[in-house]
Design an enzyme around this catalytic site. Structure first.
Site, PDB file in Angstrom:
ATOM      1  N   HIS A   1      -0.408  -0.039   0.526  1.00 47.45           N
ATOM      2  CA  HIS A   1       0.770   0.268   1.346  1.00 47.45           C
ATOM      3  C   HIS A   1       1.194  -1.006   2.070  1.00 47.45           C
ATOM      4  O   HIS A   1       0.756  -1.273   3.193  1.00 47.45           O
ATOM      5  CB  HIS A   1       0.420   1.400   2.327  1.00 47.45           C
ATOM      6  CG  HIS A   1       1.568   1.878   3.166  1.00 47.45           C
ATOM      7  ND1 HIS A   1       1.567   3.095   3.798  1.00 47.45           N
ATOM      8  CD2 HIS A   1       2.749   1.299   3.500  1.00 47.45           C
ATOM      9  CE1 HIS A   1       2.692   3.248   4.475  1.00 47.45           C
ATOM     10  NE2 HIS A   1       3.429   2.152   4.315  1.00 47.45           N
TER      11      HIS A   1
ATOM     12  N   GLU B   1       4.263  10.369   9.153  1.00 44.01           N
ATOM     13  CA  GLU B   1       4.136   9.211  10.047  1.00 44.01           C
ATOM     14  C   GLU B   1       4.762   9.642  11.379  1.00 44.01           C
ATOM     15  O   GLU B   1       4.067   9.873  12.350  1.00 44.01           O
ATOM     16  CB  GLU B   1       4.861   7.997   9.437  1.00 44.01           C
ATOM     17  CG  GLU B   1       4.841   6.748  10.312  1.00 44.01           C
ATOM     18  CD  GLU B   1       5.709   5.606   9.772  1.00 44.01           C
ATOM     19  OE1 GLU B   1       6.581   5.852   8.911  1.00 44.01           O
ATOM     20  OE2 GLU B   1       5.526   4.458  10.244  1.00 44.01           O
TER      21      GLU B   1
HETATM   22  N1  HPA Z   1       7.819   3.846   7.494  1.00 45.49           N
HETATM   23  C1  HPA Z   1       9.048   4.028   7.037  1.00 45.49           C
HETATM   24  N2  HPA Z   1       9.762   3.039   6.522  1.00 45.49           N
HETATM   25  C2  HPA Z   1       9.207   1.828   6.475  1.00 45.49           C
HETATM   26  C3  HPA Z   1       7.948   1.579   6.937  1.00 45.49           C
HETATM   27  C4  HPA Z   1       7.205   2.647   7.465  1.00 45.49           C
HETATM   28  O1  HPA Z   1       6.051   2.526   7.882  1.00 45.49           O
HETATM   29  N3  HPA Z   1       7.708   0.260   6.754  1.00 45.49           N
HETATM   30  C5  HPA Z   1       8.788  -0.260   6.179  1.00 45.49           C
HETATM   31  N4  HPA Z   1       9.710   0.691   6.012  1.00 45.49           N
HETATM   32 ZN    ZN Z   2       5.325   1.871   5.119  1.00 45.04          ZN
END
Ligand code: HPA
Ligand code: ZN
Length: 340
Positions: free
Chosen positions: A21, A203
């Site tokens: 990731h 997230e």
């Molecule tokens: N989340 C969503 N979009 C993103 C992220 C992330 O952690 N990093 C780069 N684009």
């Molecule tokens: Zn990401």
């Protein structure tokens, strides 16, 4: 505060690792942003590196994304994409990364008039050079979820002439309000082309987004996924299915998904039997690359060597490689562990 343990850190540094990731645009260091802006005569809203770096005080995902897309605006030529990826791959190799699966965001570039071919040619050249030096690496094309599904469909179509240059598709950008099911059709199409599928979920978004990433998109890994812990039944399912979660501790602290590294849910996730991995997400923006994420997270949470090895093993095991390559990666890890 945790006590530094140089022997533990050195042990972690020696382990062969997978990074699953990392957004290549998130590896663009402020100094490189200014160098490319000068090279390409692109105007930036920040007068110098210090001012730009000082703006990296994020309060949520969106406040980061706004600066992040501005930073990526300096990328114009295939050489720019090459140089960015080559710099990342060199740092990853120094961190012991033997397998890197790298996200890229073509819509950020094609919307500015940069051709898909330019992006893929530049990135692909850097990956080929890294492969020649022994690194295993591949690209995963990510759709921006704040844009429409039609835009994602058009992006996949534009990328399919380069089908051999990437192994999968992902979903990222502003999560809340853009649930995975918005992209059901384009993910089904990607699967028809034999592409791997992953998605950012849980997230900032709720556990329901993790469920729909699994059930509607058919993802093979969840990116982040930390909010699964709010749903005991979902957590049990993820553990039972050995679904890998690509957790990014520095990112979660910097984007206020959790307050501090010591309060990070990674240890609770491990204790729940989840197949967690540790990754850097956007290392130039969040304070460090994979090695630093692993060392500092292990220290902050007081993880044992065995727990750290489990995390690294999970990453190698969740790599999108054939069974023989995966077995070879795991054998390299066990040899490094046995050597101490
Ligand atoms: N989340 C969503 N979009 C993103 C992220 C992330 O952690 N990093 C780069 N684009
Ligand atoms: Zn990401």
């Amino acid at each position: 505060m945790s006590t530094p343990d140089p022997a533990f850190d050195a042990f972690l540094d020696r382990l062969p690792k997978a990074e699953l990731h990392v957004h290549i645009e998130g590896t663009l260091e402020p100094e490189t942003i200014f160098a490319l802006a000068a090279r390409n005569r692109v105007a930036l809203a920040y007068p110098d590196v210090e001012t730009l770096r000082a703006a990296y005080a994020f309060h949520d995902l969106q406040s980061f994304l706004d600066i992040y897309y501005a930073g990526a605006s300096v990328l114009l030529t295939a050489d720019d994409f090459h140089d960015m990826a080559a710099a990342y791959l060199e740092k990853a190799a120094a961190d012991g990364v033997i397998r890197a699966e790298i996200f890229f965001y073509p819509q950020t570039h094609t919307a500015r008039g940069v051709a898909m071919a330019t992006v893929i040619e530049g990135l692909g050249r850097a990956l080929d050079e890294a492969r020649a030096k022994g690194m295993s690496c591949d690209l995963i094309l990510c759709f921006l979820r704040h844009l429409s599904e039609e835009d994602a469909v058009a992006t996949l179509e534009a990328a399919l002439p380069f089908r051999d240059a990437f192994i999968g598709v992902g979903l990222d950008s502003s999560e809340v309000g853009h649930p995975p099911e918005k992209f059901a059709r384009v993910f089904a199409e990607a699967r028809r082309h034999g592409l791997h599928v992953v998605a950012h979920a849980g997230e900032e978004g709720p556990p329901a987004y993790i469920r729909s990433a699994l059930d509607v998109l058919g993802v093979e890994r969840i990116d982040h996924g930390v909010r699964c812990l709010e749903d005991a039944e979902l957590t049990a399912r993820l553990a039972r299915e050995r679904m890998a979660l690509t957790v990014c501790p520095f990112s979660n602290v910097r984007l206020k998904v959790c307050e501090t590294l010591a309060a990070h849910p990674l240890k609770r996730m491990l204790d729940a039997g989840l197949a967690v991995t540790v990754n850097s997400d956007d290392p130039a923006y969040f304070g460090g690359y994979l090695g630093a994420n692993l060392r500092e997270t292990c220290a902050a949470l007081g993880l044992t060597r065995a727990e750290a090895v489990t995390i690294v093993r999970n990453g190698l095991a969740a790599s999108f490689v054939d069974a023989a390559t995966r077995a070879a990666f795991l054998a390299r890890l066990e040899a490094a562990v046995a050597a101490g």
